[in-house]
Design an enzyme around this catalytic site. Structure first.
Site, PDB file in Angstrom:
ATOM      1  CE1 TYR A 136      -3.495  -2.670   0.802  1.00  0.00           C
ATOM      2  CE2 TYR A 136      -4.626  -0.579   1.098  1.00  0.00           C
ATOM      3  CZ  TYR A 136      -4.665  -1.941   0.898  1.00  0.00           C
ATOM      4  OH  TYR A 136      -5.873  -2.572   0.792  1.00  0.00           O
ATOM      5  CE  LYS A 187       1.724 -17.704  -2.222  1.00  0.00           C
ATOM      6  NZ  LYS A 187       0.864 -18.913  -2.335  1.00  0.00           N
ATOM      7  CG  ASP A 219      -2.177 -20.261  -0.919  1.00  0.00           C
ATOM      8  OD1 ASP A 219      -1.687 -20.225   0.235  1.00  0.00           O
ATOM      9  OD2 ASP A 219      -1.617 -20.863  -1.867  1.00  0.00           O
ATOM     10  CG  ASP A 243      -8.433  -4.584   1.651  1.00  0.00           C
ATOM     11  OD1 ASP A 243      -9.419  -4.133   2.262  1.00  0.00           O
ATOM     12  OD2 ASP A 243      -8.313  -4.500   0.405  1.00  0.00           O
ATOM     13  CG  ASP A 247     -14.136  -6.869   2.021  1.00  0.00           C
ATOM     14  OD1 ASP A 247     -13.840  -6.102   2.958  1.00  0.00           O
ATOM     15  OD2 ASP A 247     -14.614  -6.469   0.932  1.00  0.00           O
TER      16      ASP A 247
HETATM   17  C1  IPM Z   1     -10.653  -0.895   3.637  1.00  0.00           C
HETATM   18  C2  IPM Z   1     -10.674  -0.347   2.222  1.00  0.00           C
HETATM   19  C3  IPM Z   1      -9.449   0.523   1.971  1.00  0.00           C
HETATM   20  C4  IPM Z   1      -8.210  -0.368   2.050  1.00  0.00           C
HETATM   21  C5  IPM Z   1      -9.437   1.316   0.650  1.00  0.00           C
HETATM   22  C6  IPM Z   1     -10.681   2.130   0.464  1.00  0.00           C
HETATM   23  C7  IPM Z   1      -8.240   2.217   0.558  1.00  0.00           C
HETATM   24  O1  IPM Z   1     -10.788  -1.372   1.300  1.00  0.00           O
HETATM   25  O2  IPM Z   1     -10.550  -0.098   4.581  1.00  0.00           O
HETATM   26  O3  IPM Z   1     -10.791  -2.107   3.806  1.00  0.00           O
HETATM   27  O4  IPM Z   1      -7.844  -1.016   1.047  1.00  0.00           O
HETATM   28  O5  IPM Z   1      -7.599  -0.403   3.108  1.00  0.00           O
HETATM   29 MN    MN Z   2     -11.290  -3.313   2.202  1.00  0.00          MN
END
Ligand code: IPM
Ligand code: MN
Ligand code: NAD
Length: 350
Positions: A136, A187, A219, A243, A247
């Site tokens: 990042y 990884k 993975d 990240d 999710d």
């Molecule tokens: C998160 C988001 C952010 C990230 C983006 C919007 C920069 O996906 O907070 O999970 O990748 O950290």
């Molecule tokens: Mn995210």
């Protein structure tokens, strides 16, 4: 205690409004709010996704409650002006390197997970995501045209040992207070960055003989998260892997709209930024369909970690469980409750 309220774009303002109502009901005049634009809203108001005044407010405040940023209308802007730079800039400027993303199964929501109930049962994990390093922020990065005239893009995945050590310590300290299991996700079979990560985690583990450490390739971790998610207690991982896995973990417990997060520079608290893990959800923005619970629960994390209001935090968490038990379900959870009515249900449960 001053809270900087940064609603942002898309569903951000909708979910922040509900969190604000709940926090006000629970904390009364112990807290006050000041609002400022960020993301696409910041760009429209002041020509920059993170206006100086917004950053100054965040630095002045005891904590930041953040909605979401991201606006398709801004996708054509040069990168430094895109809405997402607001959240990346806040994390970097405030030095918020530790991102806690808990995923806990509400028993009331067994039917909302896409996993079979017996698989989803008992999920209670927290992902500790490194937040100010990795690909990042690594340099060099950019786009260029090679000598042969082909366009290329490049980023740099990079960690130094101090960045890894503090995340490892954070993970071990949290595991010590929980079920004493730590899973480090990397990884290392391919990446030098990950080999360093693993070496440092092993060094730190010497100070935590009571915590059971395991290493997992990312993975495999993605697979195990849907195969046997209840296996996990604390997960530590880098910025990019964290990240993605968070999710995924959100869906294991029912919806991305449920997961809160805390971004800290010291896991014991002090100034922090609190936000749901989801984005601005342009596909449902302005329709009153967004689930505000991730933001409301982020508010509870804020009370606990930055404001020392543990009882008030617990009240909010109990009210969320009660609202769900009463049958309130936004569309992402298979129901028809609106954003506002979900906020109402939490208020009623309080
Ligand atoms: C998160 C988001 C952010 C990230 C983006 C919007 C920069 O996906 O907070 O999970 O990748 O950290
Ligand atoms: Mn995210
Ligand atoms: P997203 O998280 O915004 O949405 C993904 C899907 O989940 C969509 O279908 C959306 O409707 C649904 N969803 C998300 N939050 C929800 C909620 N609270 N209730 C019900 N449904 C919800 O991810 P995306 O679509 O990939 O990204 C949209 C924008 O948000 C992009 O500009 C992205 O960069 C940005 N983003 C910002 C943050 C942040 O501010 N921290 C986080 C992730 C994405």
């Amino acid at each position: 205690m001053l809270i900087a309220l940064l609603p942002g774009d898309g569903i951000g303002p909708e979910v922040i409004a509900e969190a604000r109502r709940v926090l006000t009901a629970v904390c009364g005049n112990k807290i006050s709010f000041e609002e400022a634009p960020v993301g696409g809203a910041g760009y429209k108001a002041a020509g920059h996704p993170l206006p100086q005044e917004t950053l100054d407010l965040a630095k002045r405040a005891r904590a930041v409650l953040f909605g979401a940023v991201g606006d398709p209308a801004c996708d054509g802007l040069e990168r430094r002006l895109r809405p997402e730079q607001a959240i990346l800039g806040l994390r970097k400027e405030l030095g918020l390197w530790a991102n806690l993303r808990p995923a806990t199964m509400f028993p009331e929501l067994a039917d909302a997970s896409t996993l079979r109930p017996e698989v989803a049962k008992g999920i209670d994990l927290v992902i500790v995501r490194e937040l100010t390093g990795d690909v990042y922020f690594g340099t060099p990065r950019g786009r260029r045209t090679t000598e042969t005239g082909r366009r290329e893009g490049f980023d740099t995945m990079r960690y130094d040992e101090d960045e890894v050590r503090r995340i490892a310590i954070t993970g071990f300290e949290m595991a010590k207070r929980r079920r004493k299991r730590l899973c480090s996700v990397d990884k290392a079979n391919v990446l030098e960055t990950s080999q360093l990560w693993r070496d440092v985690v092993i060094e730190v583990s010497a100070d935590y003989p009571d915590v059971q450490l395991e290493h997992m390739y990312v993975d495999n971790a993605a697979m195990q998260l849907v195969r046997a998610p209840a296996h996990f207690d604390v997960i530590i991982t880098g910025n990019l892997f964290g990240d993605i896995l968070s999710d995924q973990a959100s869906m294991c417990v029912g919806s991305i709209g449920l997961l809160p997060s805390a971004s800290l520079r010291d896991w014991r608290g002090a100034l922090g930024l609190y936000e749901p893990i989801h984005g601005s959800a342009p596909d449902i923005a302005g329709q009153g369909k967004a689930n505000p619970l991730g933001t409301i629960l982020s508010g509870a994390m804020m009370l606990r970690h930055s404001l020392d209001l543990d009882d008030e935090a617990a009240k909010i968490e109990a009210a969320v469980a009660k609202a769900l038990a009463s049958g309130a379900r936004t569309a992402d959870l298979g129901g028809t409750t609106s954003t506002r009515d979900m906020g109402e249900a939490v208020l009623a449960a309080l």
